[in-house]
Design an enzyme around this catalytic site. Structure first.
Site, PDB file in Angstrom:
ATOM      1  N   ARG A  24     -10.450   4.240  -1.498  1.00  0.00           N
ATOM      2  CA  ARG A  24      -9.973   3.600  -0.359  1.00  0.00           C
ATOM      3  C   ARG A  24     -10.439   4.517   1.046  1.00  0.00           C
ATOM      4  NH1 ARG A  24      -6.051   2.182  -4.051  1.00  0.00           N
ATOM      5  NH2 ARG A  24      -5.574  -0.187  -4.410  1.00  0.00           N
ATOM      6  N   GLU A  76     -11.427 -10.677  -4.757  1.00  0.00           N
ATOM      7  CA  GLU A  76      -9.848 -10.479  -4.407  1.00  0.00           C
ATOM      8  C   GLU A  76      -9.265 -11.833  -3.657  1.00  0.00           C
ATOM      9  OE1 GLU A  76      -9.055  -6.798  -2.472  1.00  0.00           O
ATOM     10  OE2 GLU A  76     -10.758  -7.050  -1.061  1.00  0.00           O
ATOM     11  N   HIS A  92       0.835  -1.202   0.208  1.00  0.00           N
ATOM     12  CA  HIS A  92       0.048   0.064   0.023  1.00  0.00           C
ATOM     13  C   HIS A  92       0.917   1.243  -0.248  1.00  0.00           C
ATOM     14  CE1 HIS A  92      -3.248  -2.778   0.647  1.00  0.00           C
ATOM     15  NE2 HIS A  92      -4.100  -1.830   0.048  1.00  0.00           N
ATOM     16  N   ARG A 118       2.051  -9.421  -0.586  1.00  0.00           N
ATOM     17  CA  ARG A 118       2.551  -8.219  -1.709  1.00  0.00           C
ATOM     18  C   ARG A 118       3.537  -7.232  -1.202  1.00  0.00           C
ATOM     19  NH1 ARG A 118      -3.651  -5.757  -1.651  1.00  0.00           N
ATOM     20  NH2 ARG A 118      -2.481  -3.642  -2.431  1.00  0.00           N
ATOM     21  N   CYS A 133      -9.918  -3.389 -10.349  1.00  0.00           N
ATOM     22  CA  CYS A 133      -9.466  -1.925  -9.524  1.00  0.00           C
ATOM     23  C   CYS A 133      -8.200  -2.005  -9.311  1.00  0.00           C
ATOM     24  CB  CYS A 133     -10.271  -1.473  -8.514  1.00  0.00           C
ATOM     25  SG  CYS A 133     -10.772  -2.583  -7.373  1.00  0.00           S
ATOM     26  N   ASN A 153      -4.741  -6.907  -6.925  1.00  0.00           N
ATOM     27  CA  ASN A 153      -3.517  -7.123  -6.094  1.00  0.00           C
ATOM     28  C   ASN A 153      -3.534  -8.145  -5.031  1.00  0.00           C
ATOM     29  OD1 ASN A 153      -2.924  -4.514  -7.249  1.00  0.00           O
ATOM     30  ND2 ASN A 153      -3.821  -3.442  -5.622  1.00  0.00           N
ATOM     31  N   ASP A 154      -4.605  -8.266  -4.526  1.00  0.00           N
ATOM     32  CA  ASP A 154      -4.991  -9.132  -3.378  1.00  0.00           C
ATOM     33  C   ASP A 154      -5.002 -10.468  -3.941  1.00  0.00           C
ATOM     34  OD1 ASP A 154      -4.535  -8.233  -0.745  1.00  0.00           O
ATOM     35  OD2 ASP A 154      -6.388  -7.125  -1.173  1.00  0.00           O
ATOM     36  N   ARG A 158     -15.472   2.348  -1.153  1.00  0.00           N
ATOM     37  CA  ARG A 158     -15.076   1.018  -0.703  1.00  0.00           C
ATOM     38  C   ARG A 158     -15.126   0.994   0.968  1.00  0.00           C
ATOM     39  NH1 ARG A 158      -9.525  -2.161  -1.485  1.00  0.00           N
ATOM     40  NH2 ARG A 158      -8.720  -0.687  -0.081  1.00  0.00           N
TER      41      ARG A 158
HETATM   42  C1  PEP Z   1      -6.696  -4.984  -4.765  1.00  0.00           C
HETATM   43  O1  PEP Z   1      -6.401  -5.910  -3.760  1.00  0.00           O
HETATM   44  O2  PEP Z   1      -6.494  -5.172  -5.780  1.00  0.00           O
HETATM   45  C2  PEP Z   1      -7.346  -3.666  -4.496  1.00  0.00           C
HETATM   46  C3  PEP Z   1      -7.766  -2.831  -5.234  1.00  0.00           C
HETATM   47  O3  PEP Z   1      -7.491  -3.356  -3.015  1.00  0.00           O
HETATM   48  P1  PEP Z   1      -6.261  -3.035  -2.130  1.00  0.00           P
HETATM   49  O4  PEP Z   1      -5.333  -2.998  -2.897  1.00  0.00           O
HETATM   50  O5  PEP Z   1      -6.607  -1.807  -1.551  1.00  0.00           O
HETATM   51  O6  PEP Z   1      -6.050  -4.167  -1.212  1.00  0.00           O
HETATM   52 MG    MG Z   2      -7.277  -5.506  -1.852  1.00  0.00          MG
END
Ligand code: PEP
Ligand code: MG
Length: 589
Positions: free
Chosen positions: A320, A456, A213, A490, A527, A479-480, A357
């Site tokens: 977020r 995710e 993040h 990650r 996203c 991402n997750d 979200r």
């Molecule tokens: C993701 O996990 O792809 C996402 C958009 O949420 P975050 O990156 O905030 O976990």
């Molecule tokens: Mg996520």
């Protein structure tokens, strides 16, 4: 001497500037810039913290004297003397004042920066005895920091006695026009957000993966950044000249004039490219074969709506909201504060839809630097996101009410992170319904908000039918999804080479989710960071994706890819990529 440090490329572009080191401390320290009128107040805060520690040491000395020579350890007495001397060392004090006065650092940041400056000089000393004084200095600095935060400072010093004075720091760089580059072992997402005001030209951190993040916030600021640079914060010294090549993931320290000239040239080329892309602002995102594509923005704060509109986003695909909850010492925003924040974002988008979200605290997004209690063993698998919200229904209801109230001011969608179980879906929807009924009973205005889920967790992607039945739209949090499919943290740079968006298993989950949603006529977007990566645009279009949400700064380049794409031709190619053992080998470049 010129040398380079290699890390992970996070945010594109080239930054050239002087290093500002943020020292890591065992005490949680906020880093922010103060206004010049606040200089006196910050210096006073340090002075008060220091006085409190001096007083405590005096008290300890008295106790020791009362014990008498037999029970009072001689070493402890001598060590207290050293600590007193370090605390009152004029040059330590002057150094701290310098960072506050000349660089406008807040008191805590100034203190840790000065500690780092002096600690390095200790490290370079030949004399082992003197080298050991570094830990004394660290101890007293931590005590002062604790005193400034109103925490107890008590505890006996632990090192061996000493009796010499700390060397002075050598500080230069009074020229405030020089671009500054932040170098730190680690920057929390909350701290990164503080730097969003645009003071730094670039960032380098020792730790972190591409989709940590901290990296995501750096990318949203659209300035070059390199993470996972391992020992950068030890190799770089305060005020070193640095080049950050955000495309290559390289940091060049103390560059020669030839290297500097080359990078200045590259910087100019990138500027030209940016202005060329900016001309696409009002061009609709439509492929060569007439497919309309929605390009939405990911934002962290309501004020980011401005950048979203400026770069041509047709809405916010991911707000977020957890960034409103961070850095507040556990004091959560109440309904009114949240309502106002969401309302600002909605109004900032001027009638374009905003997807809020619900809070995703946990894992590498701690609220205050510390991990969520009880999740410290494996935070990414712990009490995070919707799990955290459902564990505290009163807190969650407050957020749901605030979102629904804000929805009275413009088109709003609500999105739930990290769902995996039907029981979680049911509890969430029941709480949304409860929030609606409460607002109705209380006669407070609220709006209709579509409800969507993030896909995710592989379990969610594999039970998509359940999600399709309960939600108005879905969004792939790649991402997750990558993190949990491949069992790769990650945020951990040591396994970053295995974090692969093109792994066949990841592509399969992404492709099937898009295909099933399309088959049922359910809106679906991506996203995660994949959506803003131009190397992925054609593949995602070929897999049928028509809605991408990304950092505002990425929109023009992705739009250019869309304008050049022919989905009819991309479709069979995307299927071939999907079927390949090594999908990356089929992608251009
Ligand atoms: C993701 O996990 O792809 C996402 C958009 O949420 P975050 O990156 O905030 O976990
Ligand atoms: Mg996520």
């Amino acid at each position: 001497m010129t040398f380079s440090i290699h890390g992970l490329a996070v945010a594109r572009g080239i930054a050239i500037g002087r290093a500002v080191l943020v020292a890591s401390s065992r005490v949680d320290v906020a880093h922010y810039f103060i206004e010049s009128e606040q200089v006196g107040r910050e210096i006073d805060r340090v002075r008060r913290g220091r006085d409190a520690v001096v007083e405590e040491i005096h008290r300890l000395q008295q106790t020791i004297t009362q014990l008498g020579p037999k029970d009072a350890p001689h070493e402890l007495k001598a060590l207290l003397d050293v600590h007193l001397m370090l605390l009152q060392d004029e040059e330590m004090v002057e150094g701290v004042k310098h960072w506050i006065r000349d660089r406008l650092y807040n008191a805590e940041w100034a203190l840790t920066t000065q500690l780092e400056t002096i600690a390095r000089q200790f490290d370079e000393m030949e004399d082992e005895y003197l080298r050991e004084r570094k830990s004394d200095l660290e101890q007293i600095t931590e005590k002062v920091l604790r005193a400034m935060q109103g925490q107890p400072t008590t505890g006996l010093p632990q090192a061996a006695p000493a009796g010499r004075k700390a060397p002075s720091s050598e500080l230069q760089l009074e020229d405030t026009d020089v671009p500054l580059v932040l170098v730190a072992h680690e920057i929390s997402p909350a701290d990164m957000l503080q730097f969003k005001q645009g003071v730094f030209a670039g960032f380098v951190t020792d730790v972190g993966g591409k989709t940590s993040h901290t990296a995501i916030v750096a990318r949203s600021m659209d300035i070059p950044a390199v993470v996972g640079a391992r020992t950068a914060s030890q190799l770089v010294r305060q005020d070193d000249w640095l080049i950050i090549d955000g495309d290559a993931g390289v940091v060049i320290v103390d560059p020669s004039p030839i290297i500097l000239a080359e990078y200045h040239y590259k910087q100019r080329q990138l500027d030209v490219e940016r202005s060329r892309l900016a001309r696409l602002l009002n061009t609709p995102a439509v492929t060569l074969d007439g497919q309309k594509v929605e390009l939405l923005a990911n934002i962290e704060m309501p004020e980011d709506a401005l950048a979203a509109v400026k770069t041509g986003a047709v809405g916010v695909g991911l707000f977020r909201s957890e960034f409103l909850f961070m850095g507040r010492q556990g004091h959560l925003p109440d309904e009114q504060e949240q309502y106002q924040a969401y309302r600002r974002a909605i109004e900032g988008m001027g009638g374009l839809p905003v997807t809020i979200r619900t809070v995703d605290i946990g894992a590498d997004k701690p609220m205050d630097g510390a991990f969520v209690e009880g999740s410290y063993l494996n935070p990414a698998l712990g009490l995070r996101a919707i799990r955290w919200s459902l564990a505290d229904p009163a807190m969650f209801l407050t957020q749901l009410r605030a979102i629904l109230r804000a929805a009275a001011h413009g088109p709003v969608k609500m999105m739930i992170p990290m769902l995996a179980h039907l029981s979680e879906i049911r509890q969430t929807l029941a709480l949304v319904e409860q929030a609606r009924q409460e607002l109705q009973r209380e006669g407070l205005p609220f709006g209709a908000a579509e409800i969507g889920a993030m896909i995710e967790i592989p379990a969610a992607a594999l039970t998509l039918r359940t999600f399709l039945r309960h939600f108005d739209f879905l969004s792939l949090g790649t991402n997750d999804l990558i993190q949990y499919t491949l069992a790769i943290d990650r945020a951990d740079e040591s396994v970053a080479h295995l974090y692969d968006p093109l792994h066949p298993a990841v592509l399969r989950l992404v492709a099937d989710t898009i295909a099933e949603c399309r088959a049922q006529g359910k809106p679906v977007s991506v996203c995660g960071e994949m959506a803003g990566d131009t190397a992925m645009t054609r593949l995602l279009l070929g897999l049928g994706l028509r809605c991408f949400s990304m950092h505002p700064a990425q929109i023009p380049a992705v739009k250019q890819e869309v304008l050049r794409a022919d989905t009819g031709r991309l479709q069979p190619w995307a299927q071939a990529v999907l079927a390949a053992d090594e999908p990356a080998s089929l992608l251009p470049g």
